[in-house]
Each structure stands twice: as C-alpha cells, then as structure tokens.
Design an enzyme around this catalytic site. Structure first.
Site, short mmCIF file in Angstrom:
data_model
loop_
_atom_site.label_atom_id
_atom_site.label_comp_id
_atom_site.label_asym_id
_atom_site.label_seq_id
_atom_site.Cartn_x
_atom_site.Cartn_y
_atom_site.Cartn_z
N HIS A 139 -5.52 -0.62 5.71
CA HIS A 139 -5.25 0.18 6.93
C HIS A 139 -6.34 0.10 8.02
O HIS A 139 -7.00 1.08 8.35
CB HIS A 139 -4.99 1.63 6.58
CG HIS A 139 -5.89 2.23 5.52
ND1 HIS A 139 -7.27 2.16 5.54
CD2 HIS A 139 -5.57 2.92 4.39
CE1 HIS A 139 -7.76 2.79 4.49
NE2 HIS A 139 -6.75 3.26 3.78
N HIS A 178 0.84 -1.21 0.00
CA HIS A 178 0.00 0.00 0.00
C HIS A 178 0.87 1.25 0.00
O HIS A 178 1.31 1.71 1.05
CB HIS A 178 -0.90 -0.01 1.24
CG HIS A 178 -1.99 1.01 1.21
ND1 HIS A 178 -3.26 0.74 1.66
CD2 HIS A 178 -2.01 2.30 0.81
CE1 HIS A 178 -4.01 1.81 1.53
NE2 HIS A 178 -3.26 2.79 1.02
N ASP A 194 1.10 2.66 3.77
CA ASP A 194 0.20 3.73 3.29
C ASP A 194 0.99 5.03 3.11
O ASP A 194 0.53 6.12 3.48
CB ASP A 194 -0.99 3.94 4.23
CG ASP A 194 -2.10 4.78 3.61
OD1 ASP A 194 -2.03 5.07 2.39
OD2 ASP A 194 -3.03 5.18 4.34
#
Length: 425
Positions: free
Chosen positions: A227, A56, A300
């Site tokens: 997430h 990610h 992320d």
C-alpha cells in the site's frame, strides 16, 4: 460449463467468443462453440476477463471472527470479481509455524469459496525480534510479511530477506518507522491542522522503503512494498527499479481515489494506514501507475466492527473494506474518464499480480485455470454497506454511485458468486 456470448479484450479491442470450461481449466475459447452442455450460461455480451487477484486482504480468521470470517470474506471477494486472494498474517494465532499456519489452512479449506493463499509472518508473533519458522512453512505460504507492523530492526529485515532469497519467496513489507508516527492518526498536512488531529508524516513510510530497497539489493531478494502512499515512496521504488533491484509495489483503490482534502470531518471511516495523503501524493501514485513504477492494485480489505470505527479519527481502528467495490470504483473514476484504459486496469488487478509473483493465474486463455469474472460495464449501483456480503461495513464511500458491476465469478471452475437477476442458470 459453457459461457456463451462473452465479450473479451484481445489486443485492446473487444471480441465476441464462447468459453468452454472443463473441471478447473478453460478447455476452449472460440467464436462459436456449439455443443450440448447442461451448464450453459448466456452472459449476454457482457465483459469477461480473468478473475482478479488480490495480494493484500485481511480475513480476520482465526482470532477475530467478530470483524470477519473466512466465509464472509471469501464471498465478498467473489462478489468483487476476485478469484484468488492472499491473506495477511495479523491473526490469532499468528501463522509463524506449521502448527499455527495449519489452523488457518483448515479454515480456508473448509469455508472459502475462492482460492486463498496465506502469508506467513516474517517474525514470531509479528513482534519484529526473531524470525518465524520460515523454512518450515515456506511451501504452504504465498510470501512473508508482518503486515500491520513495520519491521523496525534493519538486521532482522536483512536476515529475513536472505532467507526469502534462499526460499525463493518475496518479502512483503508494511513500511512504517515507529519513531516517526509521532502519535498521529491521519496524514500530517493542512487538513490535519484544520481538524486538530495529530498527523503522520510521509517520511514515516518512505524512509523505511528506502532502507529496505538497499537491504533487498544486498540480499538479492524480491522485495514488495505494501500500500504505497507517498510521492517520496514512489520515487524510491522508481529509482530502485532503475538500478536493477528486484522491488515491486502495490497501491490501494482508496489511495488512488481520495486524498486528505476529502476528509471533511472527524469521521473514523476515513482512518486507514497508511493514511490518505496530499493531492500531490495522490497524483504521484497515478503517475506511478501510468509509468509502470507501481505494479499492481491491492485492496487492503480491512474489516472492523462498527463500534471500532465510530470513535472519531484518533480513537478508531485503522482500515476500510474494499473487496466488493474496488473494480467498480476504479472503473468509474479512471476508465470512464479515460485516465486508465480498461486493459490497464484489468492487468493491474490480475495479470500483473500473477506476473510479479510467478503465479499460474490471471490468464484468460485455453488450458489456463478457469478463474473468470463477468462484468456488466453498463450496470450502475449505489454503494450500500448494509448490503455487503462482508461483515465489515467500514467504508467512507457509502452512497457513491459506481458502474462496472461483477455479475458472475468462477474460481477454479466453480461458481463462487452469481447475480441471479442478471445471469440465468
């Protein structure tokens, strides 16, 4: 290439070996490899493991090169020990067709110093209304997601899952029910009240996860949650797994490291989506790691310009960077304090990612891909965003002291990052 004096983990114990690399594969791992190789590197008994895999990241190109480029993002990832990453599709153009995807693939081929595999969008333009050209792009994408947005329409998500099952591709979801955001900018709790900032309730995330788990069961699809942040979300995933549904999930370093109590002032560097939730939520994430409910850690990594992050929490953009510091922060916070073993942390960042997505990476063994990171577990540094290789400087962790620093990263048999003060060629 020959790596001498490597310290690897074998059955939970350190073992000293040499590693011989030929082209893009590991040819031999042995206690002593005595051959002439002009590219011999003495890693001086530092820790060596399979390169990390980040499922990610936001690389911002094409479309948003002011925030980040493929080149800067890939160098930042390599510095953090990542050898493979999966890039999110909230780009311009959105990779929802062969034509738009090819623009991204060309940039990756030209500029990335590590292996990068793009996601395809679930819906056209990520608008959540009409499926993208999933069949046409399936062979060139890692999985499908509309990350940055939750798919609001349950039927659209169900149709996507049916197609994902047909194509043998995971449906990966940013889970957020827009009707429950309620104008919020941080977690709805005591701290949001104290700061006078509208809050986002946990049910904004968890209700959509619960919906999607049932849809995935009906579609017989691999469903992966991005997430994860709330205790209710962990519970929903745990129950889904217990019922034999193919659901996996990731957690970010920042949701493990911090909670809303750490936000001492109205500072946009702390704004992320999902937001940092309560201490109770954070503890549930740690338990979820330890009991296997949470499968992997993903950064992320979300770079923004400084102008976008200095407007206070309500007006700043969501997101923080993480590629360069993720392992070291987690090693310092969890391994050195005996909450996680080093072996578990490495699995969460490499082997488990490969396992749940059926990838041929994340292994440190003969005949596997030569994706390797060398880490000085004793080396310490202070996080200084001005020294990042990423264009993004947006982190709330500036000036934090960390240890366990990557000094050499090899991706696909080629050096992607080297700390020349620590490693001599």
């Amino acid at each position: 290439m020959l790596l001498k004096n490597c310290k690897i983990l074998k059955n939970g114990k350190f073992k000293k070996v040499d590693i011989l690399i030929k082209d893009d594969k590991i040819e031999k791992i042995s206690e002593n490899i005595d051959i002439a190789d002009e590219n011999t590197i003495d890693v001086k008994n530092k820790f060596v493991t399979a390169g990390f895999i980040d499922a990610h990241v936001h690389w911002r190109e094409p479309g948003f090169s002011k925030k980040e480029t493929v080149y800067t993002a890939s160098r930042a990832a390599a510095r953090g020990g990542f050898t493979t990453v999966m890039t999110m599709p909230n780009l311009n153009p959105v990779p929802d067709s062969i034509e738009t995807l090819n623009k991204q693939l060309e940039l990756i081929k030209k500029d990335s110093v590590i292996r990068a595999i793009p996601y395809g969008a679930i819906t056209k333009e990520e608008y959540g209304r009409e499926l993208s050209d999933m069949e046409a792009i399936a062979s060139d994408v890692f999985a499908f997601t509309d990350d940055g947005r939750g798919v609001q329409n349950a039927n659209v998500m169900y149709e996507a899952m049916l197609m994902g099952a047909k194509l043998n591709k995971a449906i990966v979801a940013h889970c957020e029910d827009n009707s429950l955001i309620r104008g919020g900018a941080m977690h709805e709790g005591k701290r949001s009240v104290e700061l006078g900032i509208k809050g986002i309730p946990s049910i904004c995330e968890s209700t959509q996860i619960a919906r999607d788990i049932l849809l995935a069961e009906a579609a017989n699809c691999h469903y992966h949650v991005c997430h994860i942040s709330a205790k209710e979300s962990v519970r929903a995933v745990r129950e889904g797994k217990q019922n034999g549904i193919k659901v996996t999930c990731e957690v970010t370093p920042h949701h493990l490291l911090s909670c809303d109590e750490d936000i001492k002032e109205d500072n946009g560097m702390w704004k992320m989506n999902p937001p940092l939730r309560s201490r109770e939520d954070r503890n549930a994430l740690i338990v979820g790691i330890l009991d296997g409910t949470i499968d992997i850690i993903a950064t992320d990594h979300a770079p923004h310009t400084m102008e976008e992050k200095i407007r206070g929490i309500e007006k700043s953009s969501f997101g923080i960077v993480g590629s360069e510091t993720a392992f070291a922060q987690l090693y310092t916070k969890f391994v050195k304090t005996d909450i996680f073993s080093l072996e578990l942390l490495v699995k969460l960042m490499s082997e488990n990612v490969a396992k749940i997505f059926d990838l041929p990476y994340g292994k440190l063994e003969e005949n596997s891909f030569a994706d390797i990171v060398v880490i000085d577990l004793e080396k310490e540094m202070t996080i200084n965003p001005k020294e990042f290789l990423s264009k993004g400087r947006n982190t709330p962790y500036a000036n934090e002291k960390i240890s366990g620093i990557s000094v050499l990263t090899i991706s696909n048999g080629k050096i992607a990052y080297i700390d020349e003060e620590e490693i001599n060629l």
